[in-house]
Structures are given as structure tokens and as C-alpha cells.
Design an enzyme around this catalytic site. Sequence first.
Site: not given
Length: 272
Positions: A136-137, A140, A199
Site C-alpha cells: 500500500h505504501e 503511494h 488511499e
Amino acid sequence: MKKHSILLGICTLGLLFSCATNPITGKKTLNFVSNSELFPSSFQQYGTFLKENKVISGTADANKVEKVGEKIKVAAEKYLASLGQTEYLKDYRWEYKLVESKDVNAWCMPGGKIVVYSGILPITKDEAGLATVIGHEVSHALANHGAQRMSAAQVQNIGAVGVSLATGGKSEEKRQMWQQYYGLGSQLGVMLPFSRSHESEADKIGLTLMAIAGYNPEQAIDFWMRMAANADGQGQPEFLSTHPSDATRIADLKAMVPEAKATAAKFGIIYK
């Protein structure tokens, strides 16, 4: 009126010439900040952070962060290569550090600089949970969300100048009132939804990366359910938050799993 027209013209030109297609999302994005400008600052800030905080190294947990981070990086390289974007990551400088902190959090700075706080490890539990977080990070960073947020903040500030010019002939009280209306409206109507969309986008990309890396994407749902249980119903209403609610996120992830599995299958990784 002339000032307003000039300002509008500048904004319009800025928007036209700052939209580029991000290869990993396939979307046109607002971006005034290039990687060549952003990455050196990011790397410097990361180095400063590591000097000022306790980095855990040589432990089983630290090694696991390194292992999972490397697998997610390789998955990103494979995925981008499949999109014909072999050069996209050439300026990234990957690092994966475990930092001692009670915070239940992790982050990835532009350019691939990753920190996982030790406070999140009881919730990640295993490699798949950690892959959910790191995937997920990293997503980004791959989607240039940091640069987009900086660009959106610049546009928001330009809008505030426009409101100031438009209300220049009114009383100070009314000028302040319109600025408050603009600030609240742009925050609730634009900036927070913009952040929530990032997100959700990172969730989708991250699910794909963890699947390509060899972790069943269904386990991401288990991780977010543990996160929801840890939060114990605390937090702001979704429309006031930078993040989707736990219920929204889990429902969206369930709908995203089949596509992540299908993408992984193209790389020879089959999940039931």
C-alpha cells in the site's frame, strides 16, 4: 475584473500543462512537481529521520521488513515492465527500515524510502500482513500521490488568492467570511475526497503488487479487519477523514481481489 481574468488564465494554463498520465494508474494527474525536484528532498528528509529515530536492525522482524520490501519492489518492477515502463523506476532508491515506535503506522516517501513502525507488527502478524502494508505504501510512491497532494495544495492556495481578489471591495468581515467558506468548502469538497481517492488507489495497486509478490491478496482483508478491531470504532466520520472508513475499505478490497488474482495469474502465480 482584469485581475480576475489574468488569474483565471494562469490557473487554466497551469492545469493544462501540468497534467500527465501516470503509467501505473493510467490516469491523467495534476502534478506541478517533477521527480528530479522531489526525490533529492525526499532522500534528505529520510536520512534525517533515520538519524533522529531508533532504527532496528539485525532482528528477525527487521529482516522480515527487508525481505518483504524487496519482494514488493521486484513485483513493482515486473508489473511496470509488463506495462512497457521499464525506465519508470530508474531514479528510485529503495530502502526498507524498521523503526522503534508505538505508532501503528508505516510510510513510503517519494523515491522508495520505506519506514515500518514496530507498533504495527502485532497487527501485521505475518509476511502477508506486512506485504499488505508495504504494498500500500509503495503504491503511494509509484502513483506520485505526494507530488499530487503538493500540487493540489498549490491550486487551493491560488483559489484563496482568487477569493481575496473577488471580495476586495467588500468589508473585512465579509472578506473573512468568504475565505472561511472557501477554506471549508475546498477542504471537505475537494482536498479530503482527493486524499481518500489516493488511499483507495493505493489499496488497489498494493493488492496487485502483493499478489505478484506471492502473497494471497485475500489476506489483505484479514489485515484490515485486524486494523479495524484495533481502532475499536474510534476515528472521524469518513467525510471528515483523509482515509476511507474501515467498512468502506474492506468492502472495496473484497471487490478488488479477483482482479488482483487475475493480474498475478499473468505472471504465473495462481490463487484459488
